[in-house]
Motif scaffolding. Structure first.
Motif, PDB file in Angstrom:
ATOM      1  N   ILE A  44       0.840  -1.201   0.000  1.00 36.36           N
ATOM      2  CA  ILE A  44       0.000   0.000   0.000  1.00 36.36           C
ATOM      3  C   ILE A  44       0.879   1.255   0.000  1.00 36.36           C
ATOM      4  O   ILE A  44       0.686   2.164  -0.811  1.00 36.36           O
ATOM      5  N   ARG A  45       1.846   1.304   0.893  1.00 28.31           N
ATOM      6  CA  ARG A  45       2.718   2.485   1.022  1.00 28.31           C
ATOM      7  C   ARG A  45       3.482   2.753  -0.281  1.00 28.31           C
ATOM      8  O   ARG A  45       3.519   3.886  -0.772  1.00 28.31           O
ATOM      9  N   GLU A  46       4.092   1.730  -0.846  1.00 25.23           N
ATOM     10  CA  GLU A  46       4.932   1.916  -2.040  1.00 25.23           C
ATOM     11  C   GLU A  46       4.108   2.315  -3.266  1.00 25.23           C
ATOM     12  O   GLU A  46       4.484   3.237  -3.992  1.00 25.23           O
ATOM     13  N   ILE A  47       2.991   1.634  -3.489  1.00 22.07           N
ATOM     14  CA  ILE A  47       2.203   1.927  -4.689  1.00 22.07           C
ATOM     15  C   ILE A  47       1.487   3.269  -4.554  1.00 22.07           C
ATOM     16  O   ILE A  47       1.407   4.042  -5.515  1.00 22.07           O
ATOM     17  N   VAL A  48       0.994   3.598  -3.349  1.00 24.49           N
ATOM     18  CA  VAL A  48       0.374   4.916  -3.150  1.00 24.49           C
ATOM     19  C   VAL A  48       1.429   6.021  -3.294  1.00 24.49           C
ATOM     20  O   VAL A  48       1.152   7.074  -3.872  1.00 24.49           O
ATOM     21  N   SER A  49       2.639   5.772  -2.823  1.00 25.56           N
ATOM     22  CA  SER A  49       3.715   6.760  -2.992  1.00 25.56           C
ATOM     23  C   SER A  49       4.016   6.985  -4.465  1.00 25.56           C
ATOM     24  O   SER A  49       4.182   8.131  -4.914  1.00 25.56           O
ATOM     25  N   ASN A  50       4.086   5.905  -5.230  1.00 25.46           N
ATOM     26  CA  ASN A  50       4.296   6.043  -6.678  1.00 25.46           C
ATOM     27  C   ASN A  50       3.140   6.798  -7.321  1.00 25.46           C
ATOM     28  O   ASN A  50       3.345   7.648  -8.199  1.00 25.46           O
ATOM     29  N   ALA A  51       1.927   6.489  -6.883  1.00 24.49           N
ATOM     30  CA  ALA A  51       0.749   7.163  -7.423  1.00 24.49           C
ATOM     31  C   ALA A  51       0.796   8.661  -7.113  1.00 24.49           C
ATOM     32  O   ALA A  51       0.546   9.505  -7.982  1.00 24.49           O
ATOM     33  N   TRP A  52       1.142   8.993  -5.863  1.00 24.20           N
ATOM     34  CA  TRP A  52       1.219  10.407  -5.488  1.00 24.20           C
ATOM     35  C   TRP A  52       2.306  11.123  -6.293  1.00 24.20           C
ATOM     36  O   TRP A  52       2.097  12.244  -6.761  1.00 24.20           O
TER      37      TRP A  52
ATOM     38  N   LYS B 125       7.936  -0.574  -7.001  1.00 27.28           N
ATOM     39  CA  LYS B 125       6.939  -1.191  -7.878  1.00 27.28           C
ATOM     40  C   LYS B 125       6.867  -2.703  -7.708  1.00 27.28           C
ATOM     41  O   LYS B 125       5.871  -3.325  -8.029  1.00 27.28           O
ATOM     42  N   TYR B 126       7.936  -3.301  -7.166  1.00 25.63           N
ATOM     43  CA  TYR B 126       7.954  -4.754  -6.984  1.00 25.63           C
ATOM     44  C   TYR B 126       7.353  -5.185  -5.651  1.00 25.63           C
ATOM     45  O   TYR B 126       7.219  -6.375  -5.397  1.00 25.63           O
ATOM     46  N   SER B 127       6.957  -4.240  -4.807  1.00 24.69           N
ATOM     47  CA  SER B 127       6.371  -4.579  -3.505  1.00 24.69           C
ATOM     48  C   SER B 127       5.085  -5.376  -3.657  1.00 24.69           C
ATOM     49  O   SER B 127       4.754  -6.189  -2.789  1.00 24.69           O
ATOM     50  N   SER B 128       4.376  -5.172  -4.746  1.00 26.76           N
ATOM     51  CA  SER B 128       3.125  -5.914  -4.962  1.00 26.76           C
ATOM     52  C   SER B 128       3.375  -7.413  -5.072  1.00 26.76           C
ATOM     53  O   SER B 128       2.528  -8.220  -4.694  1.00 26.76           O
ATOM     54  N   LEU B 129       4.548  -7.792  -5.542  1.00 24.64           N
ATOM     55  CA  LEU B 129       4.867  -9.211  -5.697  1.00 24.64           C
ATOM     56  C   LEU B 129       5.156  -9.892  -4.364  1.00 24.64           C
ATOM     57  O   LEU B 129       5.245 -11.120  -4.295  1.00 24.64           O
ATOM     58  N   ALA B 130       5.280  -9.118  -3.299  1.00 19.47           N
ATOM     59  CA  ALA B 130       5.420  -9.711  -1.970  1.00 19.47           C
ATOM     60  C   ALA B 130       4.059 -10.181  -1.452  1.00 19.47           C
ATOM     61  O   ALA B 130       3.992 -10.953  -0.510  1.00 19.47           O
ATOM     62  N   CYS B 131       2.981  -9.710  -2.087  1.00 23.08           N
ATOM     63  CA  CYS B 131       1.619 -10.065  -1.675  1.00 23.08           C
ATOM     64  C   CYS B 131       0.940 -11.034  -2.632  1.00 23.08           C
ATOM     65  O   CYS B 131       0.008 -11.735  -2.247  1.00 23.08           O
ATOM     66  N   SER B 132       1.360 -11.034  -3.866  1.00 22.06           N
ATOM     67  CA  SER B 132       0.725 -11.862  -4.889  1.00 22.06           C
ATOM     68  C   SER B 132       1.734 -12.140  -5.999  1.00 22.06           C
ATOM     69  O   SER B 132       2.555 -11.282  -6.323  1.00 22.06           O
TER      70      SER B 132
ATOM     71  N   PHE C 260       9.526  14.603  -5.155  1.00 21.33           N
ATOM     72  CA  PHE C 260       8.993  13.246  -5.177  1.00 21.33           C
ATOM     73  C   PHE C 260       9.354  12.477  -3.917  1.00 21.33           C
ATOM     74  O   PHE C 260      10.363  12.731  -3.276  1.00 21.33           O
ATOM     75  N   ILE C 261       8.519  11.481  -3.598  1.00 16.39           N
ATOM     76  CA  ILE C 261       8.747  10.620  -2.445  1.00 16.39           C
ATOM     77  C   ILE C 261       9.803   9.568  -2.778  1.00 16.39           C
ATOM     78  O   ILE C 261      10.720   9.318  -2.020  1.00 16.39           O
ATOM     79  N   GLY C 262       9.627   8.919  -3.928  1.00 14.56           N
ATOM     80  CA  GLY C 262      10.481   7.789  -4.299  1.00 14.56           C
ATOM     81  C   GLY C 262      11.657   8.198  -5.164  1.00 14.56           C
ATOM     82  O   GLY C 262      11.899   9.375  -5.409  1.00 14.56           O
ATOM     83  N   GLY C 263      12.360   7.208  -5.636  1.00 19.53           N
ATOM     84  CA  GLY C 263      13.504   7.473  -6.504  1.00 19.53           C
ATOM     85  C   GLY C 263      14.440   6.285  -6.629  1.00 19.53           C
ATOM     86  O   GLY C 263      15.380   6.318  -7.399  1.00 19.53           O
ATOM     87  N   PHE C 264      14.179   5.223  -5.866  1.00 14.94           N
ATOM     88  CA  PHE C 264      15.083   4.072  -5.896  1.00 14.94           C
ATOM     89  C   PHE C 264      14.754   3.092  -7.015  1.00 14.94           C
ATOM     90  O   PHE C 264      15.583   2.269  -7.391  1.00 14.94           O
TER      91      PHE C 264
END
Length: 184
Positions: A48-56, A122-129, A114-118
């Motif tokens: 949630i944190r990573e994908i929402v950060s990318n979205a923001w 985007k791969y955090s979703s694969l930790a859940c599915s 921006f929040i991110g930059g590393f």
């Protein structure tokens, strides 16, 4: 986020053999597994944190910070899923391939806005599915992708593209979740 890459003041004296650090392609699958499975102690919250950060960050880039990022939970008998939808810039097929499909690639390293930059969130979703559905709405077209983790490898396929009236942005969905409680 601008990342400090300054080298510092190093003086080399004498005959020294220098070896640059690199990534051996033989280790790429291991690194992929690390990024998609073992990096997060709380995978659901991290997703949630990573994908929402990318979205923001996409909203910041597009100048649409007055529009909310949408987080949608579907909890029915037949499906449990989480979808995050932004209304930012969207991803052209070229940008998707250059940035989304490459570990460490990011468009956010030139500004502290921006929040991110590393280039790994985007791969955090694969930790859940093991299967992630990504739809990019870009300049009147919808691009439907599926990212799949199988063993130690990750592949992303463009399934379809078609005209759309949707605003630019990206939607990331993970399905077939056994329990939505950890996402709260």
């Amino acid at each position: 986020m601008i990342i400090d890459t300054s080298q510092g003041d190093i003086e080399v004296v004498g005959d020294i053999k220098e070896f640059k650090t690199s990534i051996d392609p033989k280790n790429l699958e291991f690194i992929t597994t690390l990024l998609s499975s073992n990096l997060y102690s709380d995978p659901e919250q991290s997703f949630i944190r990573e994908i929402v950060s990318n979205a923001w960050d996409s909203h910041v880039e597009a100048g649409t910070t007055d529009v909310p990022v949408i987080v949608r939970f579907k909890n029915t008998y037949s499906e449990k899923s989480v979808t995050i939808r932004d209304y930012g810039v969207g991803l052209s097929p070229e940008r998707f391939q250059e940035v989304y499909c490459n570990i460490g690639s990011s468009t956010k390293r030139e500004s502290n806005d921006f929040i991110g930059g590393f280039g790994i969130g985007k791969y955090s979703s694969l930790a859940c599915s093991n299967t992630v559905y990504i739809t990019s709405y870009y300049e009147g077209k919808a691009y439907y992708y599926v990212m799949v983790k199988s063993g130690n490898s990750i592949t992303t396929n463009l399934l379809d593209e078609r005209p759309t009236d949707e605003r630019n942005g990206v939607e990331v969905t993970i399905k077939n979740i056994s329990d939505l409680t950890p996402f709260n």
